[in-house]
Scaffold this motif. Structure first.
Motif, short mmCIF file in Angstrom:
data_model
loop_
_atom_site.label_atom_id
_atom_site.label_comp_id
_atom_site.label_asym_id
_atom_site.label_seq_id
_atom_site.Cartn_x
_atom_site.Cartn_y
_atom_site.Cartn_z
N THR A 1 -10.10 -4.99 7.18
CA THR A 1 -9.10 -4.02 7.62
C THR A 1 -7.97 -4.74 8.33
N THR B 1 1.16 1.35 1.32
CA THR B 1 -0.16 0.73 1.33
C THR B 1 -0.28 -0.14 0.07
N TRP C 1 -5.91 -1.28 -1.57
CA TRP C 1 -6.18 -0.92 -0.18
C TRP C 1 -6.10 0.59 -0.05
N GLN D 1 -7.82 -0.52 4.65
CA GLN D 1 -9.02 -1.28 4.29
C GLN D 1 -8.92 -1.71 2.84
N GLN D 2 -9.25 -2.97 2.58
CA GLN D 2 -9.24 -3.46 1.21
C GLN D 2 -10.52 -3.01 0.51
#
Length: 121
Positions: free
Chosen positions: A32, A41, A45, A68-69
């Motif tokens: 993250t 974004t 992600w 977050q990936q």
């Protein structure tokens, strides 16, 4: 002296925003980071939390987000993601609900704003 302080403050603010908007190039799946809400974004992600921060400007709107990936996560993984971004390719929403962490609008509602997404391929 006032001009020097004002210029210094403007440069520090710009540097902080630049640091917040760049997603790490070597992030691992599940990592993250935070970025200003005015930035898109990155692919792979998802948004997972929104709030307000002076580092991204002066507004009452939520203006900073944690992302977050999810690319590279194994099939069957689930992630709770804000509905402010579409799920990436290979991910499908399996549940929709309301979360206070995902209030990304100036006038929040209690309508569903969060998805649990699942990696399907």
């Amino acid at each position: 002296m006032i001009r020097l302080r004002t210029a210094s403050l403007a440069m520090m603010t710009a540097a902080a925003c630049a640091a917040l908007t760049a997603a790490p190039a070597t992030a691992a799946p599940g990592d993250t980071t935070t970025m200003c809400g005015s930035s898109l974004t990155p692919a792979g992600w998802v948004d997972v939390q929104w709030w307000n921060s002076w580092s991204c400007g002066t507004t009452f709107n939520p203006n900073i987000k944690k992302i977050q990936q999810v690319s590279g996560m194994p099939v069957g993984s689930t992630v709770n993601a804000c509905a402010s971004t579409w799920p990436p390719a290979g991910w499908e929403p399996v549940r929709t609900y309301y979360s206070g962490a995902c209030q990304y609008a100036a006038v929040p509602s209690h309508e569903p704003n969060t998805w649990t997404i699942k990696r399907v391929f």
